[in-house]
Design an enzyme around this catalytic site. Sequence first.
Site, PDB file in Angstrom:
ATOM      1  CG  ASN A   1      -1.755   1.153   1.355  1.00  0.00           C
ATOM      2  OD1 ASN A   1      -1.692   2.031   0.528  1.00  0.00           O
ATOM      3  ND2 ASN A   1      -2.239   1.448   2.610  1.00  0.00           N
TER       4      ASN A   1
ATOM      5  CG  HIS B   1      -5.659   1.884   4.937  1.00  0.00           C
ATOM      6  ND1 HIS B   1      -5.140   2.904   5.879  1.00  0.00           N
ATOM      7  CD2 HIS B   1      -4.823   1.136   4.919  1.00  0.00           C
ATOM      8  CE1 HIS B   1      -4.114   2.462   6.380  1.00  0.00           C
ATOM      9  NE2 HIS B   1      -3.702   1.521   5.589  1.00  0.00           N
TER      10      HIS B   1
HETATM   11  C1  PEP Z   1      -0.698   0.220   5.788  1.00  0.00           C
HETATM   12  O1  PEP Z   1      -0.619   1.005   5.248  1.00  0.00           O
HETATM   13  O2  PEP Z   1      -1.780  -0.476   5.714  1.00  0.00           O
HETATM   14  C2  PEP Z   1       0.254  -0.154   6.767  1.00  0.00           C
HETATM   15  C3  PEP Z   1      -0.010  -1.261   7.658  1.00  0.00           C
HETATM   16  O3  PEP Z   1       1.428   0.781   6.877  1.00  0.00           O
HETATM   17  P1  PEP Z   1       2.931   0.346   7.701  1.00  0.00           P
HETATM   18  O4  PEP Z   1       3.486  -0.950   7.152  1.00  0.00           O
HETATM   19  O5  PEP Z   1       3.508   1.381   7.188  1.00  0.00           O
HETATM   20  O6  PEP Z   1       2.730   0.142   9.187  1.00  0.00           O
END
Ligand code: PEP
Length: 256
Positions: free
Chosen positions: A15, A100
Amino acid sequence: MSTTESSRRPLMAANWKMHKTPAESAAFIEQLRPQVNDAACDIVVAPPFVCIPAAVHAAGDSVIAISGQNLFWETSGAYTGEVSGAMLQAAGCRYVIIGHSERRQYFQETDETVNRRLQAALKMALIPIVCVGETLQEREAGQTEAVLSRQFEGGLRGLSAAEMQNVVIAYEPVWAIGTGRTASPEMAQEAHAFLRGCIARQFDTRTAAKVRILYGGSVKPDNVAGLMAQADIDGGLVGGASLQVDSFLALVKAAR
Ligand code: PEP
């Protein structure tokens, strides 16, 4: 409910949030592409909307699938700033992230809007990655399971078991996203098993055994093995560590 079902193919999803230009997206995928031909997992990259055409072109006929980071439920119309499932599909996306925590936190998304987006995604044959997860305050108040149940029941309402089997769930504790603070493998496993139980209750055990549940929240090359070793963790939804080819590749290799 836990399961020993081993037929779920792991999935590693990047993501990128609001990072990278079209040229940077293409360069990343061109570098990743030759290194993942024999990957043991599905690979998904979710770039910003404007980078999707460049990403789809760079991925070509490789194993890398491109995802939207969100969609609006109407197909077209006077909805300034929105992008529909039909548009994502026409642009070559195969997946879309829905609900999200950053969308819930900054853009007022609710379980009801998650459900509308989910229905729209399924109608367009996009594979939805539906995010759920508790805040730190909710965890500390002992409300984790209540929050997950509510998000699951509200967000996944009205689906048939066949539709549910095409959905990917991402358990993302809000306190672990972008903070460097990962849930321990045992803590994550407990939440994943609980979510699989929610699927079994709302649908059936066969469906529950088929749905992939990803963990998200500061997944990194040095903590991915412990997470992937858990029975109900089928892959990751990754922000920070997906922005460099080397670290994302390490995660892809660990997903088997
Ligand atoms: C995300 O964007 O869904 C995420 C889990 O970010 P990170 O891996 O930076 O915690």
